[in-house]
Design a protein around this motif. Structure first.
Motif, PDB file in Angstrom:
ATOM      1  N   ILE B  13      72.342  48.435 -52.279  1.00  0.00           N
ATOM      2  CA  ILE B  13      72.449  49.099 -50.910  1.00  0.00           C
ATOM      3  C   ILE B  13      73.957  49.287 -50.724  1.00  0.00           C
ATOM      4  O   ILE B  13      74.679  48.922 -51.391  1.00  0.00           O
ATOM      5  N   GLN B  14      74.259  50.072 -49.485  1.00  0.00           N
ATOM      6  CA  GLN B  14      75.805  50.450 -48.985  1.00  0.00           C
ATOM      7  C   GLN B  14      76.036  49.230 -48.105  1.00  0.00           C
ATOM      8  O   GLN B  14      75.256  48.751 -47.568  1.00  0.00           O
ATOM      9  N   GLU B  15      77.096  48.932 -48.161  1.00  0.00           N
ATOM     10  CA  GLU B  15      77.817  48.103 -47.282  1.00  0.00           C
ATOM     11  C   GLU B  15      77.432  48.616 -45.906  1.00  0.00           C
ATOM     12  O   GLU B  15      77.496  49.488 -45.591  1.00  0.00           O
ATOM     13  N   GLY B  16      77.243  47.533 -44.978  1.00  0.00           N
ATOM     14  CA  GLY B  16      76.735  47.636 -43.615  1.00  0.00           C
ATOM     15  C   GLY B  16      75.103  47.805 -43.599  1.00  0.00           C
ATOM     16  O   GLY B  16      74.979  47.673 -42.228  1.00  0.00           O
ATOM     17  N   GLU B  17      74.352  48.022 -44.484  1.00  0.00           N
ATOM     18  CA  GLU B  17      73.242  47.997 -44.291  1.00  0.00           C
ATOM     19  C   GLU B  17      72.479  46.780 -44.197  1.00  0.00           C
ATOM     20  O   GLU B  17      73.111  45.765 -44.386  1.00  0.00           O
ATOM     21  N   ASN B  18      71.323  46.589 -43.616  1.00  0.00           N
ATOM     22  CA  ASN B  18      70.502  45.468 -43.510  1.00  0.00           C
ATOM     23  C   ASN B  18      69.207  45.482 -44.652  1.00  0.00           C
ATOM     24  O   ASN B  18      69.034  46.453 -45.183  1.00  0.00           O
ATOM     25  N   LEU B  19      68.984  44.240 -44.820  1.00  0.00           N
ATOM     26  CA  LEU B  19      67.977  44.081 -46.126  1.00  0.00           C
ATOM     27  C   LEU B  19      67.117  42.842 -45.856  1.00  0.00           C
ATOM     28  O   LEU B  19      67.712  41.993 -45.209  1.00  0.00           O
ATOM     29  N   THR B  20      65.933  42.575 -46.620  1.00  0.00           N
ATOM     30  CA  THR B  20      65.061  41.536 -46.635  1.00  0.00           C
ATOM     31  C   THR B  20      64.651  41.597 -48.049  1.00  0.00           C
ATOM     32  O   THR B  20      64.162  42.306 -48.640  1.00  0.00           O
ATOM     33  N   VAL B  21      64.646  40.184 -48.436  1.00  0.00           N
ATOM     34  CA  VAL B  21      63.960  39.760 -49.600  1.00  0.00           C
ATOM     35  C   VAL B  21      62.946  38.916 -49.489  1.00  0.00           C
ATOM     36  O   VAL B  21      63.047  38.163 -48.544  1.00  0.00           O
ATOM     37  N   LEU B  92      60.394  22.200 -54.628  1.00  0.00           N
ATOM     38  CA  LEU B  92      60.291  20.948 -55.252  1.00  0.00           C
ATOM     39  C   LEU B  92      58.828  20.580 -55.427  1.00  0.00           C
ATOM     40  O   LEU B  92      57.923  20.318 -54.341  1.00  0.00           O
ATOM     41  N   THR B  93      58.359  20.358 -56.700  1.00  0.00           N
ATOM     42  CA  THR B  93      57.062  20.177 -56.926  1.00  0.00           C
ATOM     43  C   THR B  93      56.868  18.576 -57.300  1.00  0.00           C
ATOM     44  O   THR B  93      57.737  18.226 -57.996  1.00  0.00           O
ATOM     45  N   THR B  94      55.930  18.099 -56.863  1.00  0.00           N
ATOM     46  CA  THR B  94      55.721  16.697 -57.134  1.00  0.00           C
ATOM     47  C   THR B  94      54.436  16.518 -58.203  1.00  0.00           C
ATOM     48  O   THR B  94      53.795  15.443 -58.095  1.00  0.00           O
ATOM     49  N   SER B  95      54.188  17.516 -58.778  1.00  0.00           N
ATOM     50  CA  SER B  95      52.785  17.392 -59.829  1.00  0.00           C
ATOM     51  C   SER B  95      53.658  16.483 -60.963  1.00  0.00           C
ATOM     52  O   SER B  95      54.447  16.939 -61.882  1.00  0.00           O
ATOM     53  N   GLY B  96      53.301  15.408 -61.181  1.00  0.00           N
ATOM     54  CA  GLY B  96      53.782  14.632 -62.023  1.00  0.00           C
ATOM     55  C   GLY B  96      54.925  13.731 -61.574  1.00  0.00           C
ATOM     56  O   GLY B  96      54.961  12.642 -61.166  1.00  0.00           O
ATOM     57  N   THR B  97      56.004  14.481 -61.954  1.00  0.00           N
ATOM     58  CA  THR B  97      57.374  13.784 -61.228  1.00  0.00           C
ATOM     59  C   THR B  97      57.823  14.959 -60.321  1.00  0.00           C
ATOM     60  O   THR B  97      57.572  16.079 -60.507  1.00  0.00           O
ATOM     61  N   TYR B  98      58.914  14.470 -59.626  1.00  0.00           N
ATOM     62  CA  TYR B  98      59.794  15.502 -58.914  1.00  0.00           C
ATOM     63  C   TYR B  98      60.341  16.460 -59.857  1.00  0.00           C
ATOM     64  O   TYR B  98      60.725  16.137 -60.711  1.00  0.00           O
ATOM     65  N   LYS B  99      60.302  17.852 -59.476  1.00  0.00           N
ATOM     66  CA  LYS B  99      60.718  18.677 -60.337  1.00  0.00           C
ATOM     67  C   LYS B  99      61.112  19.934 -59.561  1.00  0.00           C
ATOM     68  O   LYS B  99      59.965  20.554 -58.826  1.00  0.00           O
ATOM     69  N   TYR B 100      62.196  20.506 -59.550  1.00  0.00           N
ATOM     70  CA  TYR B 100      62.445  21.976 -58.764  1.00  0.00           C
ATOM     71  C   TYR B 100      61.985  23.073 -59.829  1.00  0.00           C
ATOM     72  O   TYR B 100      62.466  22.993 -60.983  1.00  0.00           O
ATOM     73  N   ILE B 101      61.157  23.934 -59.111  1.00  0.00           N
ATOM     74  CA  ILE B 101      60.991  25.100 -59.949  1.00  0.00           C
ATOM     75  C   ILE B 101      61.598  26.307 -59.034  1.00  0.00           C
ATOM     76  O   ILE B 101      61.579  26.386 -57.952  1.00  0.00           O
ATOM     77  N   PHE B 102      61.864  27.451 -59.779  1.00  0.00           N
ATOM     78  CA  PHE B 102      62.621  28.644 -59.399  1.00  0.00           C
ATOM     79  C   PHE B 102      61.713  29.724 -59.482  1.00  0.00           C
ATOM     80  O   PHE B 102      60.905  29.936 -60.364  1.00  0.00           O
ATOM     81  N   GLY B 103      62.148  30.789 -58.389  1.00  0.00           N
ATOM     82  CA  GLY B 103      61.398  32.194 -58.270  1.00  0.00           C
ATOM     83  C   GLY B 103      62.124  32.820 -59.414  1.00  0.00           C
ATOM     84  O   GLY B 103      63.009  32.804 -60.096  1.00  0.00           O
ATOM     85  N   THR B 104      61.578  34.037 -59.461  1.00  0.00           N
ATOM     86  CA  THR B 104      61.929  35.167 -60.459  1.00  0.00           C
ATOM     87  C   THR B 104      63.495  35.940 -59.991  1.00  0.00           C
ATOM     88  O   THR B 104      63.704  36.360 -60.826  1.00  0.00           O
ATOM     89  N   GLY B 105      63.609  35.595 -59.020  1.00  0.00           N
ATOM     90  CA  GLY B 105      64.971  36.086 -58.436  1.00  0.00           C
ATOM     91  C   GLY B 105      65.115  37.525 -57.986  1.00  0.00           C
ATOM     92  O   GLY B 105      64.278  38.518 -58.440  1.00  0.00           O
ATOM     93  N   THR B 106      65.697  37.732 -56.936  1.00  0.00           N
ATOM     94  CA  THR B 106      66.202  39.107 -56.293  1.00  0.00           C
ATOM     95  C   THR B 106      67.640  39.577 -56.829  1.00  0.00           C
ATOM     96  O   THR B 106      68.666  38.526 -56.208  1.00  0.00           O
ATOM     97  N   ARG B 107      68.104  40.549 -57.489  1.00  0.00           N
ATOM     98  CA  ARG B 107      69.367  40.806 -57.835  1.00  0.00           C
ATOM     99  C   ARG B 107      69.664  41.970 -56.736  1.00  0.00           C
ATOM    100  O   ARG B 107      69.465  42.904 -56.924  1.00  0.00           O
ATOM    101  N   LEU B 108      70.911  41.458 -55.956  1.00  0.00           N
ATOM    102  CA  LEU B 108      71.309  42.189 -54.896  1.00  0.00           C
ATOM    103  C   LEU B 108      72.722  42.631 -55.104  1.00  0.00           C
ATOM    104  O   LEU B 108      73.724  42.059 -55.708  1.00  0.00           O
ATOM    105  N   LYS B 109      72.967  44.201 -55.407  1.00  0.00           N
ATOM    106  CA  LYS B 109      74.348  44.859 -55.298  1.00  0.00           C
ATOM    107  C   LYS B 109      74.488  45.426 -54.032  1.00  0.00           C
ATOM    108  O   LYS B 109      73.840  46.260 -53.832  1.00  0.00           O
ATOM    109  N   VAL B 110      75.690  45.136 -53.500  1.00  0.00           N
ATOM    110  CA  VAL B 110      76.205  45.757 -52.171  1.00  0.00           C
ATOM    111  C   VAL B 110      77.111  46.628 -52.576  1.00  0.00           C
ATOM    112  O   VAL B 110      78.377  46.070 -52.986  1.00  0.00           O
TER     113      VAL B 110
END
Lengths: 113, 112
Positions: B13-21, B92-110
């Motif tokens: 996006i261009q600088e100054g624009e709004n965005l939602t992920v 934070l998933t507590t399946s078995g042990t505490y463990k953080y899992i991450f999403g696939t990510g959004t790559r933003l370029k301004v």
């Protein structure tokens, strides 16, 4: 205080060689994680250490991957007989307890040629 | 196994624009976190949300947690080039042990 430190920052190795990646967590943090990130994608969980408990190794992709954490502090991730698909950024993170926010190192970029 | 899907995958996006992920989970979030990762660095925590319907603001960033605690959004107002990076949600998933899992990510370029 110092953050999470990883070394080396970059590693180039030939296919079939073994590599060791090091992580120095924040002092006093009981939990330590290893993640793998390919081509700027999301983070793939590899292994989790919490205090003196047995590590959660459920994310290790094959038996070529292993990790240890000595004295509840420094951790080493070892990849044996590296393959080209192992090329990625390996990130280490630590947290004060198992459910505290993560603090990441800057990662080791591994390239297998 | 819990899966975290983020959209869009890429955003320019261009600088100054709004965005939602967005971040959507296959199961109820335990403790949702948003991180931002800049090139050559590790992810840095932006915010933690735990209560359904919760809204948190961090300067120009607004984080919203769905009532059912299975989805979240990150809105950036008047984007700046310094907002460029990879945005990751995590649970934070507590399946078995505490463990953080991450999403696939959004790559933003301004763009300036």
């Amino acid at each position: 205080g110092a953050g999470v430190s990883q070394s080396p920052s970059n590693k180039v190795t030939e296919k079939g060689k073994d590599v060791e990646l090091r992580c120095d967590p924040i002092s006093g943090h009981t939990a330590l994680y290893w993640y793998r990130q390919s081509l700027g994608q999301g983070l793939e969980f590899l292994i989790y250490f919490q205090g003196n408990s047995a590590p959660d190794k459920s994310g290790l992709p094959s038996d070529r991957f292993s990790a240890e954490r000595t004295g509840g502090s420094v951790s080493t991730l070892t990849i044996q007989r590296t393959q080209q698909e192992d090329s990625a950024v390996y990130l280490c993170a630590s947290s004060f307890t198992g459910n505290s926010p993560l603090h990441f190192g800057n990662g080791t970029r591994l390239t297998v040629t | 196994t819990q899966l975290l899907e983020q959209s869009p995958q890429f955003l320019s996006i261009q600088e100054g624009e709004n965005l939602t992920v967005y971040c959507n989970s296959s199961s109820v979030f335990s403790s949702l976190q948003w991180y931002r990762q800049e090139p050559g660095e590790g992810p840095v925590l932006l915010v933690t949300v735990v209560t359904g319907g919760e809204v948190k603001k961090l300067k120009r960033l607004t984080f919203q947690f769905g009532d059912a605690r299975k989805d979240s959004s990150l809105h950036i107002t008047a984007a700046q080039t310094g907002d460029t990076g990879l945005y990751l949600c995590a649970d934070l998933t507590t399946s078995g042990t505490y463990k953080y899992i991450f999403g696939t990510g959004t790559r933003l370029k301004v763009l300036a």
